[in-house]
Design a protein around this motif. Structure first.
Motif, PDB file in Angstrom:
ATOM      1  N   TYR A 179       4.871   1.394 -13.231  1.00  0.00           N
ATOM      2  CA  TYR A 179       4.851   2.698 -12.699  1.00  0.00           C
ATOM      3  C   TYR A 179       5.274   2.781 -11.114  1.00  0.00           C
ATOM      4  O   TYR A 179       5.911   3.619 -10.652  1.00  0.00           O
ATOM      5  N   ARG A 180       4.561   1.792 -10.372  1.00  0.00           N
ATOM      6  CA  ARG A 180       4.991   1.692  -8.999  1.00  0.00           C
ATOM      7  C   ARG A 180       6.321   1.391  -8.842  1.00  0.00           C
ATOM      8  O   ARG A 180       7.098   1.936  -7.841  1.00  0.00           O
ATOM      9  N   GLN A 213       2.948   4.942   8.512  1.00  0.00           N
ATOM     10  CA  GLN A 213       3.419   4.611   7.229  1.00  0.00           C
ATOM     11  C   GLN A 213       4.681   5.193   7.028  1.00  0.00           C
ATOM     12  O   GLN A 213       5.556   4.558   6.351  1.00  0.00           O
ATOM     13  N   GLN A 219       0.855  -1.244   0.127  1.00  0.00           N
ATOM     14  CA  GLN A 219       0.122  -0.113   0.033  1.00  0.00           C
ATOM     15  C   GLN A 219       1.036   1.227  -0.073  1.00  0.00           C
ATOM     16  O   GLN A 219       0.492   2.277  -0.673  1.00  0.00           O
ATOM     17  N   GLU A 268       7.471   8.418 -14.483  1.00  0.00           N
ATOM     18  CA  GLU A 268       6.539   8.510 -15.587  1.00  0.00           C
ATOM     19  C   GLU A 268       7.150   8.373 -17.117  1.00  0.00           C
ATOM     20  O   GLU A 268       6.946   7.609 -17.750  1.00  0.00           O
ATOM     21  N   HIS A 287      -4.736   8.859   0.277  1.00  0.00           N
ATOM     22  CA  HIS A 287      -6.054   9.081   0.391  1.00  0.00           C
ATOM     23  C   HIS A 287      -6.525   8.479   1.673  1.00  0.00           C
ATOM     24  O   HIS A 287      -6.298   7.316   1.935  1.00  0.00           O
ATOM     25  N   LEU A 292       6.096  11.572  -1.517  1.00  0.00           N
ATOM     26  CA  LEU A 292       5.169  11.579  -2.908  1.00  0.00           C
ATOM     27  C   LEU A 292       4.858  10.139  -2.951  1.00  0.00           C
ATOM     28  O   LEU A 292       3.880   9.715  -3.807  1.00  0.00           O
ATOM     29  N   LEU A 293       5.699   9.247  -2.281  1.00  0.00           N
ATOM     30  CA  LEU A 293       5.320   7.867  -2.829  1.00  0.00           C
ATOM     31  C   LEU A 293       3.961   7.316  -1.802  1.00  0.00           C
ATOM     32  O   LEU A 293       3.392   6.267  -2.220  1.00  0.00           O
ATOM     33  N   LEU A 294       3.781   8.146  -0.811  1.00  0.00           N
ATOM     34  CA  LEU A 294       2.519   7.551  -0.102  1.00  0.00           C
ATOM     35  C   LEU A 294       1.347   8.157  -0.645  1.00  0.00           C
ATOM     36  O   LEU A 294       0.904   8.875  -1.212  1.00  0.00           O
ATOM     37  N   ASP A 295       0.555   6.922  -0.511  1.00  0.00           N
ATOM     38  CA  ASP A 295      -0.961   7.098  -1.099  1.00  0.00           C
ATOM     39  C   ASP A 295      -1.656   7.700   0.231  1.00  0.00           C
ATOM     40  O   ASP A 295      -1.718   7.223   1.156  1.00  0.00           O
ATOM     41  N   ILE A 339       6.091  -5.853  -5.607  1.00  0.00           N
ATOM     42  CA  ILE A 339       5.417  -5.136  -6.500  1.00  0.00           C
ATOM     43  C   ILE A 339       5.043  -5.747  -7.611  1.00  0.00           C
ATOM     44  O   ILE A 339       4.233  -5.804  -8.506  1.00  0.00           O
ATOM     45  N   LEU A 357       3.744   1.445  -1.250  1.00  0.00           N
ATOM     46  CA  LEU A 357       4.356   1.897  -2.522  1.00  0.00           C
ATOM     47  C   LEU A 357       3.481   1.869  -3.747  1.00  0.00           C
ATOM     48  O   LEU A 357       3.735   1.615  -4.811  1.00  0.00           O
ATOM     49  N   SER A 358       2.197   2.331  -3.441  1.00  0.00           N
ATOM     50  CA  SER A 358       1.197   2.305  -4.450  1.00  0.00           C
ATOM     51  C   SER A 358       0.655   3.523  -4.563  1.00  0.00           C
ATOM     52  O   SER A 358      -0.497   3.903  -4.508  1.00  0.00           O
ATOM     53  N   PRO A 359       1.664   4.405  -5.122  1.00  0.00           N
ATOM     54  CA  PRO A 359       1.173   5.772  -5.554  1.00  0.00           C
ATOM     55  C   PRO A 359       0.061   5.819  -6.655  1.00  0.00           C
ATOM     56  O   PRO A 359       0.152   4.761  -7.353  1.00  0.00           O
ATOM     57  N   PRO A 360      -1.087   6.589  -6.547  1.00  0.00           N
ATOM     58  CA  PRO A 360      -2.189   6.543  -7.580  1.00  0.00           C
ATOM     59  C   PRO A 360      -1.388   6.611  -9.213  1.00  0.00           C
ATOM     60  O   PRO A 360      -0.551   7.378  -9.285  1.00  0.00           O
ATOM     61  N   VAL A 361      -1.748   5.627  -9.787  1.00  0.00           N
ATOM     62  CA  VAL A 361      -1.081   5.644 -11.083  1.00  0.00           C
ATOM     63  C   VAL A 361      -1.900   6.603 -12.013  1.00  0.00           C
ATOM     64  O   VAL A 361      -2.963   6.864 -12.116  1.00  0.00           O
ATOM     65  N   PRO A 362      -1.172   7.504 -12.572  1.00  0.00           N
ATOM     66  CA  PRO A 362      -2.013   8.621 -13.361  1.00  0.00           C
ATOM     67  C   PRO A 362      -2.828   8.042 -14.513  1.00  0.00           C
ATOM     68  O   PRO A 362      -2.498   7.281 -15.175  1.00  0.00           O
TER      69      PRO A 362
END
Lengths: 236, 186
Positions: free
Chosen positions: B36-37, B118, A47, B50, B108, B103-106, B141, A49-54
């Motif tokens: 991407y991850r 985290q 989780q 990207e 939401h 930046l890596l952190l989700d 991953i 390492l799961s940044p939202p994928v564009p």
């Protein structure tokens, strides 16, 4: 399998369990708990390492490939055009070159070109060649010259667009006349009569070779022709 | 007839082209998110990540004929990405370490406590030696098996297994230390 080994294996890869490992897990609640802990920590990391994928990523990946493909295609056609242009240029160049090299196409034009080429030297060569010398050269064409009322002042091989021919200059009573003995197999188009501002000529096809006669006077040509035909014999 | 032969030749050629296009689209669809991850993890920056994924897919398209087996496609893409990343460093020696890690952190729907834990976890993860964290990240991953990781990293299977084991062990040790210290402090 002792406990240490069980844990070591679970820590190494908790996702691909062997049959032996699965059997062991069923029997040992502690190991089960351990396995669950590992999976939970893994899940947390995942989780993390799961940044939202564009959203646009997938689309832009497809677009980039599409553009690249088009570019390649364009480059291919550009190369094709460049190649075609080169070929056309070379073809044109070669064609020009061949016109330049083989400018005179007919027997008459070719003969006149040879006459003009030798013209400046003719004045100095007025000594008669011996009949034997001339016949030696004529032998290549299966021809023989018998004694006659004119002298041969020049006899040399020459090139009629790839055909080895004999260039003779006769000193007749009426003046100089040039005679070419050209093999029948040659790459020039036959011309019975031809002329330019200065010279005129006639071609006669015999069964062995073509005789081309050129002179600057019509009279010389007419009488000379008879004399040549009378004295020059082709072997059967 | 003269055109019929040309027509069949074209017909034969087209499926191959279409096939290639199709497998490229499959590769993009199935694996772009995981790539991407992984790219984010090794670049520590989403923009560069990207770009790296773009480079990877372009390289993949150019050499898609070399891909013989659909099953190994994912590992193949990861290998390309690692190469492209190495090339990136050959090209220019930038230091991206300064870039913000979170930046890596989700972010939401995360409570402050969760965010804190985290961040702690991320810190621990990054404190691992790269030779240990690398196989672990690939397993998590990429979902690769020990054999695939060994191939990706050009190591033998035993080494990979040892490193996977040590990575998890160290991580667990670090986290228990952390919680023990917190309990003491609290």
């Amino acid at each position: 399998m002792d406990e240490l080994e069980v844990r070591r294996r679970l820590l190494t890869d908790p996702y691909r369990l062997s049959a032996e490992q699965q059997e062991q897990l069923k029997q040992d609640p502690d190991s089960q708990q351990f396995h669950q802990d590992i999976l939970q920590l893994d899940q947390q990391i995942r989780q993390l390492l799961s940044p939202p994928v564009p959203n646009t990523l997938e689309h832009s990946l497809l677009l980039q490939q599409h553009k690249y493909k088009q570019q390649q295609q364009k480059r291919f056609y550009q190369h094709l055009v460049a190649l075609a242009a080169s070929v056309a240029f070379l073809a044109g160049f070669a064609l020009n070159w061949s016109f330049f090299l083989y400018g005179s196409q007919s027997l008459g034009e070719n003969s006149l070109a040879h006459v003009y080429h030798e013209e400046p030297y003719m004045q100095q060569r007025m000594t008669a060649l011996s009949l034997a010398d001339v016949n030696l050269k004529l032998a290549d064409f299966d021809a023989q010259l018998s004694a006659s009322d004119y002298n041969v002042v020049f006899a040399n091989y020459c090139n009629f667009r790839g055909s080895r021919s004999l260039h003779l200059v006769l000193d007749t009573e009426q003046g100089l006349m040039t005679v070419f003995v050209v093999p029948k197999e040659n790459s020039l188009s036959f011309e019975a009569e031809f002329h330019d501002d200065k010279y005129q000529g006639r071609s006669i096809a015999t069964h062995k070779a073509i005789l081309v006669m050129v002179s600057d006077k019509a009279e010389t040509l007419q009488r000379g022709e008879q004399q040549v035909l009378n004295s020059l014999q082709f072997k059967a | 007839m003269w055109w019929s032969t040309a027509n069949t030749a074209e017909k034969k050629q087209r499926p191959e082209k279409e096939q290639r296009q199709h497998s490229y689209m499959q590769l993009v669809h199935l694996y772009h998110a995981d790539l991407y991850r992984y790219s984010c993890w090794i670049c520590k920056n989403t923009d560069i990540a990207e770009d790296l994924v773009q480079d990877t897919y372009l390289r993949a398209w150019k050499s898609i004929d070399l891909l013989q087996n659909e099953a190994s496609a994912k590992a193949w893409l990861f290998t390309i990405l690692r190469h492209e990343n190495a090339r990136r460093f050959e090209r220019k020696q930038f230091q991206y370490q300064e870039v913000e890690q979170d930046l890596l952190l989700d972010e939401h729907q995360v409570s402050p406590e969760q965010l804190y834990s985290q961040q702690q976890l991320l810190k621990q993860l990054e404190s691992l030696e790269p030779e240990y964290s690398e196989p672990l990240i690939l397993q998590l991953i990429g979902g690769f098996s020990g054999d695939e990781i060994a191939q990706l990293l050009s190591l033998n299977l035993n080494t990979v297994n040892t490193r996977l084991f040590r990575a998890r062990k160290q991580l667990r040790d670090l986290l228990t230390d952390e919680s023990a210290r917190e309990r003491k402090n609290g």
